[in-house]
Design a protein around this motif. Sequence first.
Motif, PDB file in Angstrom:
ATOM      1  N   UNK A   1       1.778 -19.976   1.358  1.00 53.53           N
ATOM      2  CA  UNK A   1       1.056 -18.887   0.717  1.00 53.53           C
ATOM      3  C   UNK A   1      -0.284 -18.630   1.402  1.00 53.53           C
ATOM      4  N   UNK A   2      -0.990 -19.682   1.763  1.00 58.06           N
ATOM      5  CA  UNK A   2      -2.272 -19.516   2.452  1.00 58.06           C
ATOM      6  C   UNK A   2      -2.074 -18.751   3.757  1.00 58.06           C
ATOM      7  N   UNK A   3      -1.056 -19.146   4.516  1.00 59.78           N
ATOM      8  CA  UNK A   3      -0.819 -18.506   5.808  1.00 59.78           C
ATOM      9  C   UNK A   3      -0.412 -17.042   5.646  1.00 59.78           C
ATOM     10  N   UNK A   4       0.518 -16.758   4.751  1.00 57.20           N
ATOM     11  CA  UNK A   4       1.042 -15.394   4.631  1.00 57.20           C
ATOM     12  C   UNK A   4       0.131 -14.486   3.808  1.00 57.20           C
ATOM     13  N   UNK A   5      -0.346 -14.983   2.659  1.00 61.63           N
ATOM     14  CA  UNK A   5      -1.083 -14.130   1.730  1.00 61.63           C
ATOM     15  C   UNK A   5      -2.564 -14.000   2.089  1.00 61.63           C
ATOM     16  N   UNK A   6      -3.162 -15.052   2.635  1.00 64.57           N
ATOM     17  CA  UNK A   6      -4.599 -15.020   2.916  1.00 64.57           C
ATOM     18  C   UNK A   6      -4.914 -14.794   4.387  1.00 64.57           C
ATOM     19  N   UNK A   7      -4.073 -15.298   5.294  1.00 63.88           N
ATOM     20  CA  UNK A   7      -4.367 -15.212   6.725  1.00 63.88           C
ATOM     21  C   UNK A   7      -3.457 -14.239   7.469  1.00 63.88           C
ATOM     22  N   UNK A   8      -2.492 -13.649   6.775  1.00 62.29           N
ATOM     23  CA  UNK A   8      -1.658 -12.626   7.384  1.00 62.29           C
ATOM     24  C   UNK A   8      -0.691 -13.123   8.444  1.00 62.29           C
ATOM     25  N   UNK A   9      -0.278 -14.382   8.360  1.00 58.41           N
ATOM     26  CA  UNK A   9       0.669 -14.942   9.321  1.00 58.41           C
ATOM     27  C   UNK A   9       2.100 -14.629   8.876  1.00 58.41           C
ATOM     28  N   UNK A  10       2.920 -14.173   9.802  1.00 55.69           N
ATOM     29  CA  UNK A  10       4.311 -13.832   9.487  1.00 55.69           C
ATOM     30  C   UNK A  10       5.193 -15.052   9.728  1.00 55.69           C
ATOM     31  N   UNK A  11       5.524 -15.759   8.648  1.00 57.56           N
ATOM     32  CA  UNK A  11       6.411 -16.910   8.766  1.00 57.56           C
ATOM     33  C   UNK A  11       7.862 -16.440   8.753  1.00 57.56           C
ATOM     34  N   UNK A  12       8.677 -16.922   9.672  1.00 52.41           N
ATOM     35  CA  UNK A  12      10.061 -16.444   9.758  1.00 52.41           C
ATOM     36  C   UNK A  12      10.944 -16.893   8.598  1.00 52.41           C
ATOM     37  N   UNK A  13      10.556 -17.961   7.919  1.00 50.16           N
ATOM     38  CA  UNK A  13      11.429 -18.513   6.876  1.00 50.16           C
ATOM     39  C   UNK A  13      10.571 -19.206   5.836  1.00 50.16           C
ATOM     40  N   UNK A  14      10.793 -18.882   4.542  1.00 46.08           N
ATOM     41  CA  UNK A  14      10.054 -19.557   3.467  1.00 46.08           C
ATOM     42  C   UNK A  14      11.010 -20.154   2.459  1.00 46.08           C
TER      43      UNK A  14
END
Length: 289
Positions: free
Chosen positions: A22-35
């Motif tokens: 959540x920190x990476x995607x929601x706060x830092x805008x990182x596109x994770x390929x799989x959650x």
Amino acid sequence: MPSPRHDALTNLIRDRPGFAAEILTDLLGVDLPDRSAIRLGDTELSDRTSKDLKPDAVVLTGPRQAPTHAIVVEIQQQTSERKRRQLARYAAAVWLSFDCEVTVLVVCPTKKAAAFYAEPVRTTLADYTLRPHVLDPDHIPVITDPYQVADNPSMGTLSVTTHGQDPAVLQAFLTGIPKDEHGPDYYDYACSIAAPPIRQALEARMADYTTWPSDAPLARHFHGRGKAEGRVEGKAEGEAKMILMVLDARGIPVTPETRDRIANCGDVELLELWGRRAATAETIDDLFR
């Protein structure tokens, strides 16, 4: 030796590994390929020279037997060139262990540390430069809605420890944090991470809980007092501090005599009434009408 703040931040991730994603995607805008299927991975790593490597947390996503992504989580409060270069070794060791894409997330409670660890880590291996993703105080949201805290207590904990000088943030955390067996854990984490003024207000309100798990540190503290009047005293102290914080934030002048009157009041119901009035009062007289 890791500090209580370091351990509390690490446990926020270990208790709920999805929080790292959540920190990476929601706060830092990182596109994770799989959650999918997010879980903790083994942090006992070693490199080719047999040096032990142990990051604060490793979070894996995807199938259990074939992870598709790994997040290396490090908590850093102080600047250290050795630790910064170690990030590249962590990423390489995790890649060797799990054979999947790797993202490095560094959580920094201070802006100085965040700026230091955000710099690319250049290595002696050709074309291998690590670019960590860093969570600094500016990326942590200001949460003033208790329903948001209830929905995501991990994020609510980060918010209050960073922005708890705002009475609305502190009140949202106190109101929204789960009132179950997990609630004291978030209080403990917040008190370990927060600056002294915020921690003192939080500790005073811990007295509201009377049935905590016996292994919660602050639970032991309050249970050890063993007296109902101790709990009432703690709640009154917390209510008084909250009232004064709201008045200060709203720019309402408070004389030393009035401050003493509020701080020394032991009537919890009266303090709660004053607290509701403090939110809309135009003058200090409105508080005591």
